[in-house]
Write an enzyme that holds these catalytic residues in place. Structure first.
Site, PDB file in Angstrom:
ATOM      1  NE  ARG A  80       1.046  -6.224  -1.020  1.00 35.71           N
ATOM      2  CZ  ARG A  80       0.222  -5.495  -1.448  1.00 35.71           C
ATOM      3  NH1 ARG A  80       0.560  -4.357  -1.794  1.00 35.71           N
ATOM      4  NH2 ARG A  80      -0.985  -5.720  -1.334  1.00 35.71           N
ATOM      5  CG  ASP A  81      -1.172  -2.610   1.513  1.00 33.41           C
ATOM      6  OD1 ASP A  81      -0.612  -1.699   0.650  1.00 33.41           O
ATOM      7  OD2 ASP A  81      -2.258  -2.476   1.622  1.00 33.41           O
ATOM      8  CG  HIS A 125      -7.484  -3.966   1.316  1.00 33.28           C
ATOM      9  ND1 HIS A 125      -6.330  -5.010   1.194  1.00 33.28           N
ATOM     10  CD2 HIS A 125      -6.996  -2.623   1.247  1.00 33.28           C
ATOM     11  CE1 HIS A 125      -5.146  -4.033   1.483  1.00 33.28           C
ATOM     12  NE2 HIS A 125      -5.655  -2.796   1.722  1.00 33.28           N
ATOM     13  CG  HIS A 174      -6.746   2.099   2.904  1.00 33.33           C
ATOM     14  ND1 HIS A 174      -5.280   2.666   2.682  1.00 33.33           N
ATOM     15  CD2 HIS A 174      -6.664   0.621   2.352  1.00 33.33           C
ATOM     16  CE1 HIS A 174      -4.571   1.740   1.896  1.00 33.33           C
ATOM     17  NE2 HIS A 174      -5.570   0.468   1.697  1.00 33.33           N
ATOM     18  CB  CYS A 180      -1.870   3.422  -1.763  1.00 38.03           C
ATOM     19  SG  CYS A 180      -1.605   3.054  -3.554  1.00 38.03           S
ATOM     20  CG  ASN A 233      -3.748  -1.193   4.567  1.00 37.96           C
ATOM     21  OD1 ASN A 233      -4.437  -1.159   3.800  1.00 37.96           O
ATOM     22  ND2 ASN A 233      -2.389  -1.462   4.642  1.00 37.96           N
TER      23      ASN A 233
END
Length: 324
Positions: free
Chosen positions: A34-35, A231, A233, A264, A273
């Site tokens: 997803r991300d 989470h 980065h 993002c 990420n």
């Protein structure tokens, strides 16, 4: 004698050396499908996405964020959610304990997810006003009002809800984000009924001292590490250091993306990420259980890199299986 230089796999994986003050087990919340994929310029065929998720499950990951039910206009790379999600229906039976959460932006997204039998969802909030306006076209307060019926309806349907909170450390428009501001929005999401809150360093500016201070502030508000995930980065190379700090503060759920995919789409300064393989190398070296096969996962990320037409950005993947 030989001129052959042994690979990392031939030399073996890191020897585990336990360190005091760390959890015995960490649950990795895999966000690559997803991300990771939402920020790729290449839109992969649905068959490749389904195989990617199956390979991740086969490598031992048991929480894999499958897709997003955001309007296709905003995230065209995930426009095939309705086609993809039914293809995954058999995986939980094949891999007991597997959870396949999906991101939903609002009640319409929730309706789509529930219609396909989703049992875990996530909502995506911002700790800052500017990013809330740019990402959700709403103020922070207005976005929380939008999420309230989503969380309530999902909970009533027996669906677990995770809350993502972005811009917890720095915002490209507002600069450093006050800790009390982050805690206030995070507390509101938990009070709505989110069962887990993921604290996002969306542009990767956070440092270990900031991580420790933020987690202490949450503890001061009565929110312990058992409710939190992190989470990070890796924009400034701080993701692993920040993760280790969070683990020492009691957090045991870490978001990561296979192969280091993602960023993002609404914050151009956000690079990839934390790579799941880089995280696993550290965790294995610390003797922390994850249930994930690092070699199998690295091979999966290398396979996906071939479909994306570029090398994996993960250092561990490049060391384990090469950069080709």
């Amino acid at each position: 004698m030989t001129d052959h230089e042994p690979t990392v796999l031939e030399l073996g994986l890191p020897a585990p050396v336990r360190s005091d003050g760390l959890p015995a087990r960490v649950r990795i919340h895999e966000v690559g499908p997803r991300d990771g994929l939402q920020n790729e310029s290449v839109a992969l065929p649905v068959e490749v996405k389904a195989e990617f998720i199956a390979r991740l499950a086969g490598a031992g990951l048991r929480t894999i964020e499958a897709t997003s039910f955001v309007h296709p206009k905003w995230v065209p790379q995930l426009a095939d959610a309705e086609e993809l999600f039914p293809r995954l229906a058999g995986l939980p039976g094949e891999y007991p304990g597997l959870r396949l959460p999906v991101l939903v932006p609002n009640e319409r997204g929730l309706d789509r997810a529930l219609a396909l039998g989703a049992t875990d969802i996530a909502v995506f909030a911002s700790a800052t006003q500017t990013f809330a306006q740019r990402n959700l076209n709403r103020s922070v307060a207005e976005s929380l009002e939008m999420f309230a019926p989503v969380v309530r309806r999902a909970t009533e349907a027996g669906v677990a809800v995770r809350g993502y909170l972005s811009m917890c450390f720095g915002d490209p428009w507002e600069g450093p984000v006050p800790t009390d501001q982050v805690v206030a929005v995070g507390q509101a999401l938990l009070e709505q009924g989110c069962t887990e809150l993921s604290l996002g360093d969306t542009i990767g500016t956070g440092t270990p001292g900031q991580v420790e201070a933020l987690l202490a502030a949450f503890a001061g508000a009565g929110i312990g590490p058992e409710l939190l995930a992190v989470h990070f980065h890796d924009t400034y190379g701080q993701a692993l250091a920040n993760t280790l700090t969070a683990l020492r503060c009691g957090v045991s759920v870490v978001d990561a993306s296979a192969g280091g995919l993602g960023g993002c789409p609404y914050a151009k300064s956000a690079t990839g990420n934390l790579a799941t393989e880089d995280l696993l190398w550290m965790l294995q070296g610390l003797g922390i259980e994850t249930g994930v096969d690092l070699a199998a996962l690295a091979a999966t990320s290398q396979w996906l890199a071939g479909r994306l037409g570029r090398p994996s950005p993960s250092r561990a993947v490049r060391a384990l299986v090469g950069s080709g």
